[in-house]
Motif scaffolding. Structure first.
Motif, PDB file in Angstrom:
ATOM      1  N   UNK A 207      60.405   7.407  39.339  1.00  0.00           N
ATOM      2  CA  UNK A 207      60.305   6.045  39.876  1.00  0.00           C
ATOM      3  C   UNK A 207      59.417   5.123  39.062  1.00  0.00           C
ATOM      4  N   UNK A 208      58.523   5.673  38.246  1.00  0.00           N
ATOM      5  CA  UNK A 208      57.641   4.809  37.455  1.00  0.00           C
ATOM      6  C   UNK A 208      58.337   4.214  36.233  1.00  0.00           C
ATOM      7  N   UNK A 209      59.535   4.712  35.895  1.00  0.00           N
ATOM      8  CA  UNK A 209      60.255   4.170  34.733  1.00  0.00           C
ATOM      9  C   UNK A 209      61.193   3.058  35.189  1.00  0.00           C
ATOM     10  N   UNK A 210      61.074   1.910  34.563  1.00  0.00           N
ATOM     11  CA  UNK A 210      61.998   0.806  34.839  1.00  0.00           C
ATOM     12  C   UNK A 210      63.138   0.895  33.823  1.00  0.00           C
ATOM     13  N   UNK A 211      64.357   1.094  34.341  1.00  0.00           N
ATOM     14  CA  UNK A 211      65.539   1.210  33.471  1.00  0.00           C
ATOM     15  C   UNK A 211      66.150  -0.178  33.268  1.00  0.00           C
ATOM     16  N   UNK A 212      66.338  -0.550  32.010  1.00  0.00           N
ATOM     17  CA  UNK A 212      66.952  -1.835  31.674  1.00  0.00           C
ATOM     18  C   UNK A 212      67.975  -1.630  30.563  1.00  0.00           C
ATOM     19  N   UNK A 213      69.168  -2.167  30.756  1.00  0.00           N
ATOM     20  CA  UNK A 213      70.254  -2.019  29.789  1.00  0.00           C
ATOM     21  C   UNK A 213      70.852  -3.397  29.543  1.00  0.00           C
ATOM     22  N   UNK A 214      70.989  -3.761  28.269  1.00  0.00           N
ATOM     23  CA  UNK A 214      71.514  -5.086  27.931  1.00  0.00           C
ATOM     24  C   UNK A 214      72.461  -4.984  26.745  1.00  0.00           C
ATOM     25  N   UNK A 215      73.420  -5.901  26.691  1.00  0.00           N
ATOM     26  CA  UNK A 215      74.303  -5.952  25.525  1.00  0.00           C
ATOM     27  C   UNK A 215      73.508  -6.417  24.304  1.00  0.00           C
ATOM     28  N   UNK A 216      73.913  -5.915  23.144  1.00  0.00           N
ATOM     29  CA  UNK A 216      73.278  -6.353  21.909  1.00  0.00           C
ATOM     30  C   UNK A 216      73.620  -7.821  21.656  1.00  0.00           C
ATOM     31  N   UNK A 217      72.557  -8.585  21.427  1.00  0.00           N
ATOM     32  CA  UNK A 217      72.717 -10.008  21.118  1.00  0.00           C
ATOM     33  C   UNK A 217      71.576 -10.353  20.177  1.00  0.00           C
ATOM     34  N   UNK A 218      71.757 -10.013  18.899  1.00  0.00           N
ATOM     35  CA  UNK A 218      70.662 -10.059  17.922  1.00  0.00           C
ATOM     36  C   UNK A 218      69.594  -9.046  18.339  1.00  0.00           C
ATOM     37  N   UNK A 219      69.899  -7.736  18.178  1.00  0.00           N
ATOM     38  CA  UNK A 219      69.010  -6.691  18.707  1.00  0.00           C
ATOM     39  C   UNK A 219      67.593  -6.714  18.143  1.00  0.00           C
ATOM     40  N   UNK A 220      67.426  -7.135  16.903  1.00  0.00           N
ATOM     41  CA  UNK A 220      66.060  -7.202  16.357  1.00  0.00           C
ATOM     42  C   UNK A 220      65.238  -8.253  17.102  1.00  0.00           C
TER      43      UNK A 220
END
Length: 609
Positions: A207-220
């Motif tokens: 539960x202490x980990x916040x999961x976030x997933x996003x499409x690549x949009x200029x990943x750097x």
């Protein structure tokens, strides 16, 4: 050789490791081993797996033998145990001959409580003969998923560890792993002769980990914003799929002012060892790595794990993200992915030397991973469901809970796309199909006369990024498949017929127009030290660093961050009060108590403003 009777498990827990009580199934696992039984333990990273065998090894007569796959992991565990006053050692190929002989002598004289061995070393006839001559308290097989040929960390030597049951039938055995779906669990039990053992399956929830997933949009740019806004000065891991991307990303991060080190199997062994040593012992180091880095990394204060490419499977994703926040403090797992990742991984599966059955399994795992990325419901619920665990309510600590995605009626767009894939012959990748839909006039369109198709230009109302989102979601839902053997060509599946006939509708996830609020805004850690307490926190950290450097060990071997935080909060003034702090046992009190009490007393003596 000591003639004292072994201490009780609870005495070891409190006085050696400095904990007030057991967590989860630890006590039941330990009781099983104390009674001479076998156990198979599935427990998430940071859940306290090592205590399940370390405590009974100290509370039973004889020496406990731990089979571990990595030299770095053995060294790390032994350093921590010695700091707690435990007589621990390891035998591996990195040791000079005279040191190895000294350890063998200690073993024969009953002067060791725990001995760590690689499976290759254990299986040598000489080692097995040595173990036959001593009293053994237990065998612990760590990272037991390495025995599974379905797993992502398969080690052939693990297949022969069933010899322990045959050669040492009266010595209890415990196999432990943090990651295994039901098929892998069954394989572990079967290959290690643990089918009649007691199985302990803890919650996989972190539960202490916040999961976030996003499409690549200029990943750097996305990575830089994440690091600067939220993770300045924190230790973390950035995973990439290729060695060249690892090195380029590490170089670029250094140019941006971060202390970043590359790690992959193509680097010299001494370079890898030095980079791992720095990551463990210095603050604020970022390791940019392939999956060659991580298994057995026991660093508790990793605050983030970022994936710049899609992991191969949910198991790999869970294990790699689990290297963050082992101390229970807030941590973040950020994954950036794109359709190109699906194509690349599909090509890798298609080109592998495995059987068709193996390839089908790999494709299935890849599809499950992509599905996790594209869902609009709670990420944690979906992740846990993959491991056959149900979370009754949405977690409130993943991106889809914190910022629910918008959806739209994608029925017409999906039908246009599927029709275009069909009319272009199911021979082209997403980029070309999208160019046809948007009415592009490029050379490739005209070479194949695709500007003459009825689907040319019918999708000009959607941007390229929006169409790529439609493609990804139709792949996830099984309407399309990506043919890795045909350079990522999109192909229709039987499931798409009702959609094409207008008999079915579909809601799709809306693609973000810009970087989401979750990426723009830093997330404050719940355990942040107040400005008033910051000087004491820094003084305690400096004291820890000095003591660690003097002994040549990582700072967390002295005390974890959580222990220092509790010191800041409780302000212990005596050895008795310090012993009441979580993580302070008898040995650590004797070794490190005085310098920390001195720091605390100095701050007590300072006049208030």
């Amino acid at each position: 050789m000591s003639t004292q009777p072994p201490p009780s498990p609870r005495h070891v827990l409190e006085h050696t490791f400095g904990f007030a009580d057991f967590r989860g199934p630890q006590e039941a696992v330990i009781s099983t081993l104390m009674a001479g039984g076998d156990a198979l333990v599935l427990m998430p990273t940071g859940g306290g797996k090592s205590l399940c065998y370390q405590i009974p090894a100290l509370a039973r007569p004889g020496c406990g033998v731990v089979i571990s796959p990595l030299i770095a992991l053995m060294q790390d565990q032994v350093e921590s145990l010695r700091a707690a006053g435990v007589r621990a050692a390891f035998l591996n190929s990195a040791l000079p001959l005279d040191e190895a002989q000294d350890i063998e002598t200690q073993l024969l004289h009953g002067e060791l409580d725990l001995l760590y061995l690689a499976p290759e070393r254990l299986l040598q006839p000489r080692t097995l003969g040595l173990l036959q001559r001593i009293q053994l308290s237990l065998f612990a097989i760590d990272e037991a998923h390495c025995v599974s040929q379905w797993g992502h960390d398969f080690r052939a030597d693990y297949l022969h560890l069933n010899c322990l049951h045959e050669q040492f039938p009266n010595v209890p055995r415990i196999a432990l792993t943090a990651t295994a779906d039901q098929r892998t669990r069954g394989e572990i039990a079967r290959r290690l002769d643990l089918e009649s053992a007691r199985h302990f399956v803890s919650s996989f929830d972190r539960p202490n980990i916040q999961y976030r997933i996003a499409q690549k949009n200029n990943p750097r740019r996305q990575l830089l914003r994440f690091l600067r806004d939220e993770q300045q000065g924190n230790a973390g891991i950035v995973y990439c799929l290729s060695r060249s991307k690892v090195e380029n990303t590490a170089d670029w991060l250094c140019q941006q002012g971060f202390a970043a080190l590359p790690y992959h199997a193509g680097l010299p062994a001494e370079t890898r060892a030095e980079h791992q040593r720095r990551f463990l012992r210095e603050d604020g180091i970022i390791v940019v790595a392939t999956i060659a880095f991580g298994m057995g990394i026991d660093k508790p204060d990793v605050r983030f794990v970022t994936h710049l490419d899609l992991p191969r499977s949910v198991e790999a994703y869970y294990q790699e993200t689990g290297r963050a926040g082992r101390d229970g403090e807030p941590a973040t797992a950020l994954l950036l992915y794109g359709l190109e990742d699906v194509v690349k991984l599909g090509q890798m599966v298609a080109g592998s030397e495995g059987s068709e059955e193996h390839k089908r399994g790999e494709r299935s795992r890849l599809n499950a991973m992509l599905g996790l990325c594209e869902i609009t419901s709670c990420r944690r619920q979906a992740l846990l469901r993959y491991f056959a665990e149900e979370l009754p309510q949405p977690c409130g600590n993943c991106d889809t809970c914190l910022e629910p995605p918008e959806t739209w009626d994608g029925t017409q767009a999906a039908a246009k796309l599927l029709s275009c894939v069909y009319r272009t012959g199911q021979r082209f990748g997403a980029a070309h199909v999208i160019d046809v839909l948007r009415g592009s006039n490029n050379e490739k369109i005209h070479r194949f006369d695709h500007h003459q198709l009825s689907t040319w230009g019918i999708g000009a109302d959607l941007a390229t990024a929006e169409w790529r989102g439609v493609v990804r979601q139709l792949v996830v839902r099984g309407y399309l498949e990506v043919d890795g053997a045909a350079f990522g060509a999109l192909k229709l599946t039987e499931a798409c017929r009702p959609l094409l006939r207008g008999e079915e509708s579909i809601q799709l996830r809306k693609q973000p127009e810009s970087v989401s609020r979750q990426e723009r805004q830093p997330r404050p850690a719940a355990a942040d030290i107040s400005a008033e307490d910051q000087p004491l926190w820094e003084a305690l950290r400096a004291c820890r660093k000095r003591l660690a450097d003097e002994r040549g060990v990582p700072p967390y071997v002295v005390f974890h961050d959580a222990t220092l935080r509790e010191m800041v909060s409780a302000r212990p003034r005596s050895e008795t009060e310090l012993l009441g702090i979580t993580g302070v046992g008898d040995s650590k009190l004797a070794r490190f108590g005085a310098p920390f009490l001195e720091v605390l007393q100095d701050f007590d003596a300072q006049p208030a403003d």
